[in-house]
Write a protein that holds these residues in place. Structure first.
Motif, PDB file in Angstrom:
ATOM      1  N   ARG A  77       0.813  -1.206  -0.003  1.00 25.23           N
ATOM      2  CA  ARG A  77       0.146   0.068   0.020  1.00 25.23           C
ATOM      3  C   ARG A  77       0.692   1.349   0.002  1.00 25.23           C
ATOM      4  NH1 ARG A  77       0.645   2.882   4.086  1.00 25.23           N
ATOM      5  NH2 ARG A  77      -0.638   4.613   2.993  1.00 25.23           N
ATOM      6  N   TYR A  78       0.208   2.424  -0.441  1.00 25.80           N
ATOM      7  CA  TYR A  78       0.829   3.647  -0.534  1.00 25.80           C
ATOM      8  C   TYR A  78      -0.132   4.565  -0.582  1.00 25.80           C
ATOM      9  CZ  TYR A  78       0.643   4.285  -5.513  1.00 25.80           C
ATOM     10  OH  TYR A  78      -0.147   4.580  -6.607  1.00 25.80           O
ATOM     11  N   LYS A  95      -1.623   8.862  -5.242  1.00 23.49           N
ATOM     12  CA  LYS A  95      -2.020  10.143  -5.518  1.00 23.49           C
ATOM     13  C   LYS A  95      -2.772  10.252  -6.981  1.00 23.49           C
ATOM     14  CE  LYS A  95       0.901  11.561  -2.283  1.00 23.49           C
ATOM     15  NZ  LYS A  95       0.412  11.949  -1.052  1.00 23.49           N
ATOM     16  N   ILE A 124      -7.170  13.639  -6.159  1.00 21.94           N
ATOM     17  CA  ILE A 124      -7.352  12.333  -5.499  1.00 21.94           C
ATOM     18  C   ILE A 124      -8.897  12.128  -5.256  1.00 21.94           C
ATOM     19  CG2 ILE A 124      -7.158  11.165  -3.453  1.00 21.94           C
ATOM     20  CD1 ILE A 124      -4.272  12.540  -3.311  1.00 21.94           C
ATOM     21  N   TYR A 126      -8.718   7.845  14.264  1.00 25.04           N
ATOM     22  CA  TYR A 126      -7.385   7.432  13.462  1.00 25.04           C
ATOM     23  C   TYR A 126      -7.172   5.755  13.743  1.00 25.04           C
ATOM     24  CZ  TYR A 126      -6.197  12.099  12.748  1.00 25.04           C
ATOM     25  OH  TYR A 126      -6.223  13.335  12.276  1.00 25.04           O
ATOM     26  N   LEU A 183      -9.177   4.640  10.942  1.00 19.89           N
ATOM     27  CA  LEU A 183      -8.555   4.807   9.742  1.00 19.89           C
ATOM     28  C   LEU A 183      -7.474   3.947   9.560  1.00 19.89           C
ATOM     29  CD1 LEU A 183      -8.062   7.250   7.682  1.00 19.89           C
ATOM     30  CD2 LEU A 183      -6.311   8.084   9.171  1.00 19.89           C
ATOM     31  N   THR A 235      -5.880   6.477  -0.015  1.00 17.37           N
ATOM     32  CA  THR A 235      -5.455   7.708   0.449  1.00 17.37           C
ATOM     33  C   THR A 235      -5.883   8.328   1.745  1.00 17.37           C
ATOM     34  OG1 THR A 235      -5.088   7.945  -1.951  1.00 17.37           O
ATOM     35  CG2 THR A 235      -4.273   9.712  -0.346  1.00 17.37           C
ATOM     36  N   PRO A 236      -5.101   8.466   2.811  1.00 16.63           N
ATOM     37  CA  PRO A 236      -5.580   9.076   4.162  1.00 16.63           C
ATOM     38  C   PRO A 236      -5.359  10.692   3.763  1.00 16.63           C
ATOM     39  CG  PRO A 236      -3.326   8.144   4.418  1.00 16.63           C
ATOM     40  CD  PRO A 236      -3.594   7.760   3.127  1.00 16.63           C
ATOM     41  N   GLU A 256      -5.821  14.406   5.647  1.00 10.26           N
ATOM     42  CA  GLU A 256      -6.266  15.574   6.302  1.00 10.26           C
ATOM     43  C   GLU A 256      -6.306  17.224   5.676  1.00 10.26           C
ATOM     44  OE1 GLU A 256      -4.505  14.328  10.829  1.00 10.26           O
ATOM     45  OE2 GLU A 256      -3.033  15.102   9.183  1.00 10.26           O
ATOM     46  N   GLY A 257      -6.070  17.118   4.334  1.00  4.65           N
ATOM     47  CA  GLY A 257      -5.842  18.236   3.478  1.00  4.65           C
ATOM     48  C   GLY A 257      -7.421  18.618   3.255  1.00  4.65           C
ATOM     49  N   THR A 287     -10.909  12.983   9.558  1.00  5.33           N
ATOM     50  CA  THR A 287      -9.988  12.588   8.231  1.00  5.33           C
ATOM     51  C   THR A 287     -10.979  12.163   7.025  1.00  5.33           C
ATOM     52  OG1 THR A 287      -9.854  10.520   9.312  1.00  5.33           O
ATOM     53  CG2 THR A 287      -7.902  12.030   9.694  1.00  5.33           C
ATOM     54  N   LEU A 312       3.972   8.710  -7.557  1.00  4.34           N
ATOM     55  CA  LEU A 312       4.622   8.170  -6.341  1.00  4.34           C
ATOM     56  C   LEU A 312       4.546   6.375  -6.492  1.00  4.34           C
ATOM     57  CD1 LEU A 312       5.392   8.690  -3.452  1.00  4.34           C
ATOM     58  CD2 LEU A 312       3.001   8.628  -2.733  1.00  4.34           C
ATOM     59  N   ARG A 340      11.036   5.933   5.217  1.00  6.13           N
ATOM     60  CA  ARG A 340      10.994   5.683   6.591  1.00  6.13           C
ATOM     61  C   ARG A 340      11.998   5.609   7.404  1.00  6.13           C
ATOM     62  NH1 ARG A 340       6.235   5.648   4.949  1.00  6.13           N
ATOM     63  NH2 ARG A 340       4.579   4.244   5.381  1.00  6.13           N
TER      64      ARG A 340
HETATM   65  C1  LIG Z   1      -3.496  11.370   9.045  1.00  4.94           C
HETATM   66  C2  LIG Z   1      -2.966  11.352   7.718  1.00  4.94           C
HETATM   67  C3  LIG Z   1      -3.234  12.372   6.720  1.00  4.94           C
HETATM   68  C4  LIG Z   1      -2.827  12.396   5.615  1.00  4.94           C
HETATM   69  N1  LIG Z   1      -3.226  13.527   4.597  1.00  4.94           N
HETATM   70  C5  LIG Z   1      -2.617  13.515   3.551  1.00  4.94           C
HETATM   71  C6  LIG Z   1      -3.534  14.433   2.480  1.00  4.94           C
HETATM   72  O1  LIG Z   1      -4.224  15.371   2.988  1.00  4.94           O
HETATM   73  N2  LIG Z   1      -2.928  14.432   1.150  1.00  4.94           N
HETATM   74  C7  LIG Z   1      -2.151  13.429   0.503  1.00  4.94           C
HETATM   75  O2  LIG Z   1      -1.855  13.461  -0.539  1.00  4.94           O
HETATM   76  N3  LIG Z   1      -1.476  12.590   1.667  1.00  4.94           N
HETATM   77  C8  LIG Z   1      -1.948  12.647   3.006  1.00  4.94           C
HETATM   78  N4  LIG Z   1      -1.348  11.693   3.655  1.00  4.94           N
HETATM   79  C9  LIG Z   1      -0.375  10.532   3.269  1.00  4.94           C
HETATM   80  C10 LIG Z   1       1.066  10.770   3.925  1.00  4.94           C
HETATM   81  O3  LIG Z   1       1.708  11.781   3.347  1.00  4.94           O
HETATM   82  C11 LIG Z   1       1.625   9.372   3.683  1.00  4.94           C
HETATM   83  O4  LIG Z   1       0.855   8.437   4.360  1.00  4.94           O
HETATM   84  C12 LIG Z   1       3.105   9.182   4.163  1.00  4.94           C
HETATM   85  O5  LIG Z   1       3.880  10.092   3.451  1.00  4.94           O
HETATM   86  C13 LIG Z   1       3.649   8.006   4.191  1.00  4.94           C
HETATM   87  O6  LIG Z   1       3.352   7.416   2.809  1.00  4.94           O
HETATM   88  P1  LIG Z   1       2.680   5.976   2.391  1.00  4.94           P
HETATM   89  O7  LIG Z   1       1.417   6.173   2.951  1.00  4.94           O
HETATM   90  O8  LIG Z   1       2.558   6.152   0.743  1.00  4.94           O
HETATM   91  O9  LIG Z   1       3.564   4.950   3.007  1.00  4.94           O
HETATM   92  C14 LIG Z   1      -2.049  11.562   5.234  1.00  4.94           C
HETATM   93  C15 LIG Z   1      -1.465  10.576   5.799  1.00  4.94           C
HETATM   94  C16 LIG Z   1      -2.022  10.223   7.120  1.00  4.94           C
HETATM   95  C17 LIG Z   1      -1.790   9.087   7.959  1.00  4.94           C
END
Ligand SMILES: Cc1cc2nc3c(=O)[nH]c(=O)nc-3n(C[C@H](O)[C@H](O)[C@H](O)COP(=O)(O)O)c2cc1C
Length: 212
Positions: free
Chosen positions: A10-11, A14, A69, A137, A140, A155-156, A158-159, A180, A194, A201
């Motif tokens: 998972r990632y 985008k 997204i 969370y 989530l 995609t999580p 908060e934006g 969220t 991406l 990490r």
């Molecule tokens: C609580 C939370 C909020 C996030 N908000 C955003 C967001 O608003 N937009 C976005 O593109 N990614 C968002 N992300 C993704 C993170 O940037 C991403 O999970 C982190 O860089 C780790 O990468 P990975 O999830 O690809 O392993 C969020 C992740 C989390 C856990």
């Protein structure tokens, strides 16, 4: 696949393929994982709003920096936590617990009365929301893990502007506040910058502080 393999797969996607929809059965499984998530005192202090309606999804997108997204994803989950603790909310859990576990009501009430004192009497609604939002969370995280197991991308997020989303979904009348978003769908691998990158990490050595 093991959980660790799923987590590596998972990632935070985008770019979604807008032509691919997540099967309702898989969405239901993701929701079930959220419902099964543990929460403090088992109160399940949050709810999930599931949006696949394109018009509504578009309105949330407008409150989320016009996120591509959200435009392309199949389903959008909104995690919304209790705006505050109330005696009624805690009483409901006390009754549920006493009924489903066959615990005498007085015994169950004794514990939940303690919780009421701590949250309803001693804390402000703002302090309550910090606590309830944290519980969401956990949901989530479970959702992302289950989605990965099902090979559904997520995609999580908060934006977004929580006040606008609350208004759009009429969350105030439900005693909820958005925390969220979680987009679900299938990655557009070719057009997702991406998708080709490794995870970033902190190393385990730097991450863990161990006392043996
Ligand atoms: C609580 C939370 C909020 C996030 N908000 C955003 C967001 O608003 N937009 C976005 O593109 N990614 C968002 N992300 C993704 C993170 O940037 C991403 O999970 C982190 O860089 C780790 O990468 P990975 O999830 O690809 O392993 C969020 C992740 C989390 C856990």
């Amino acid at each position: 696949m093991s959980l660790l393999e799923d987590l590596k797969w998972r990632y935070a996607t985008k770019k979604y393929d807008p032509t691919k929809k997540v099967e309702e059965e898989k969405v239901a499984q993701i929701i079930e994982a959220i419902r099964l998530a543990p929460t403090s005192s088992g109160l399940q202090q949050f709810q999930v709003i599931v949006i696949s309606n394109p018009e509504l999804k578009d309105k949330v997108r407008a409150a989320s920096f016009n996120s591509q997204i959200i435009e392309d994803c199949s389903h959008l989950l909104v995690f919304a936590a209790w705006d505050k603790y109330t005696n009624e909310r805690i009483d409901e859990m006390s009754s549920r617990s006493s009924i489903s576990r066959g615990i005498p009501k007085e015994k169950s009430d004794a514990y939940y009365n303690m919780i009421k004192k701590a949250y309803v009497e001693k804390q402000t609604p703002e302090q309550n929301f910090i606590h309830t939002a944290r519980q969401s969370y956990i949901g989530l995280a479970f959702a992302m893990a289950e989605a990965a197991e099902l090979k559904v991308d997520s995609t999580p997020m908060e934006g977004f502007d929580p006040a606008q989303v609350d208004e759009l979904l009429d969350l105030k009348s439900k005693g909820l506040k958005s925390v969220t978003l979680l987009a679900l769908g299938y990655r557009d691998e070719e057009n997702d910058w991406l998708a080709k990158h490794d995870k970033v990490r902190v190393s385990t050595e730097d991450f863990v502080i161990e006392y043996k």
